[in-house]
Design a protein around this motif. Structure first.
Motif, short mmCIF file in Angstrom:
data_model
loop_
_atom_site.label_atom_id
_atom_site.label_comp_id
_atom_site.label_asym_id
_atom_site.label_seq_id
_atom_site.Cartn_x
_atom_site.Cartn_y
_atom_site.Cartn_z
N GLY A 25 27.89 -2.53 59.24
CA GLY A 25 27.90 -2.63 60.69
C GLY A 25 29.24 -3.16 61.15
N THR A 26 29.85 -2.49 62.10
CA THR A 26 31.18 -2.88 62.57
C THR A 26 31.08 -3.84 63.75
N PRO A 27 32.09 -4.66 63.96
CA PRO A 27 32.12 -5.49 65.17
C PRO A 27 32.32 -4.61 66.39
N GLY A 28 31.72 -5.01 67.53
CA GLY A 28 31.74 -4.16 68.70
C GLY A 28 32.86 -4.41 69.69
N GLN A 29 33.40 -5.62 69.74
CA GLN A 29 34.41 -5.93 70.75
C GLN A 29 35.76 -5.29 70.41
N ASP A 30 36.49 -4.91 71.46
CA ASP A 30 37.78 -4.27 71.28
C ASP A 30 38.73 -5.10 70.43
N ARG A 31 38.67 -6.42 70.57
CA ARG A 31 39.64 -7.26 69.87
C ARG A 31 39.43 -7.28 68.35
N PHE A 32 38.30 -6.76 67.87
CA PHE A 32 38.05 -6.69 66.44
C PHE A 32 38.23 -5.29 65.87
N TRP A 33 38.69 -4.35 66.68
CA TRP A 33 38.79 -2.96 66.20
C TRP A 33 39.85 -2.76 65.13
N PHE A 34 40.75 -3.72 64.96
CA PHE A 34 41.74 -3.60 63.89
C PHE A 34 41.06 -3.51 62.53
N MET A 35 39.80 -3.97 62.43
CA MET A 35 39.08 -3.95 61.16
C MET A 35 38.46 -2.59 60.86
N TRP A 36 38.32 -1.76 61.88
CA TRP A 36 37.61 -0.50 61.71
C TRP A 36 38.28 0.42 60.70
N LYS A 37 39.60 0.45 60.71
CA LYS A 37 40.31 1.35 59.79
C LYS A 37 39.96 1.05 58.35
N GLU A 38 39.95 -0.24 58.00
CA GLU A 38 39.61 -0.62 56.63
C GLU A 38 38.14 -0.33 56.32
N LEU A 39 37.27 -0.65 57.27
CA LEU A 39 35.85 -0.42 57.05
C LEU A 39 35.52 1.06 56.89
N SER A 40 36.31 1.93 57.52
CA SER A 40 35.99 3.36 57.49
C SER A 40 36.47 4.07 56.24
N VAL A 41 37.31 3.42 55.44
CA VAL A 41 37.82 4.07 54.23
C VAL A 41 36.66 4.41 53.29
N GLY A 42 36.56 5.68 52.91
CA GLY A 42 35.52 6.11 51.99
C GLY A 42 34.17 6.34 52.60
N ALA A 43 34.05 6.23 53.91
CA ALA A 43 32.73 6.39 54.55
C ALA A 43 32.34 7.85 54.59
N LEU A 44 31.09 8.13 54.24
CA LEU A 44 30.56 9.48 54.33
C LEU A 44 30.34 9.87 55.78
N GLY A 45 29.95 8.92 56.61
CA GLY A 45 29.69 9.21 58.02
C GLY A 45 29.34 7.93 58.75
#
Length: 203
Positions: free
Chosen positions: A91-111
């Motif tokens: 589960g990803t953080p929802g606030q804009d200020r934490f979106w820098f983490m999304w790139k790392e979290l998305s690596v290797g994701a099927l969907g």
């Protein structure tokens, strides 16, 4: 048919996979932590902190006035499909200020599941754009909050301006079976994408 695993892009056959990484994304207070907790077979890992007065001045609490905590890193859960396939939910953080983490979290994701709240539909626009721009298959799960107006799937699709190929599912993420159906829809969608793209389901 190839799928992504937790270590990189789509490389393995479904029957040979040991881990499948899925993301649960969406705006602030939309139900990501609740969904991971509802479906996980283990006690989910949560990185929640209490909302402070400073945070309350930044985060829009309209529609979620009772919310007292927020995810600041990720939520993590697990579902064993069979001895060969295990789903790992992030589960990803929802606030804009934490979106820098999304790139790392998305690596290797099927969907990904993009959770939406019809009272704050604009809050999931960023998630939709993120996964569309990276070619990561996603479905939209409309979390039907108590007292919120109910719209059918085509109305939500039109409001989000997403293609007919993207599944939209109404759900109650507090309910395990309802949340699981959204994940099933995501897996089926990712399989279709893998078939049409030669196995490259995401980035």
């Amino acid at each position: 048919m190839a799928f992504a695993n937790s270590d990189g892009p789509a490389t393995g056959e479904l029957a040979g996979l040991r881990a499948v990484k899925l993301l649960i994304a969406g705006g602030f207070g939309v139900g990501k932590t609740t969904m991971v907790g509802a479906v996980s077979e283990i006690a989910p890992l949560r990185t929640e902190e209490r909302l402070s007065d400073i945070g309350a001045s930044v985060d829009d609490l309209t529609g979620v006035e009772g919310k007292t905590t927020t995810t600041v890193a990720l939520d993590f859960g697990r579902i064993t499909i069979n001895p060969q396939v295990v789903l790992y939910l992030f589960g990803t953080p929802g606030q804009d200020r934490f979106w820098f983490m999304w790139k790392e979290l998305s690596v290797g994701a099927l969907g990904a599941v993009v959770l939406a709240d019809t009272r704050r539909l604009e809050d999931c626009f960023g998630s939709v754009d993120f996964f569309e721009s990276r070619g990561i298959p996603f479905v939209v799960g409309v979390n039907c909050f108590d007292g919120a107006d109910v719209y059918d799937e085509d109305e939500v699709r039109a409001a989000l301006d997403i293609g007919d190929h993207v599944p939209v599912r109404l759900c109650d993420v507090r309910d395990r079976d309802s949340a699981k159906l959204v994940l099933v829809s995501l897996l089926e969608h990712a399989m279709r994408v893998a078939l049409t793209t030669g196995g490259h389901a995401g980035a």
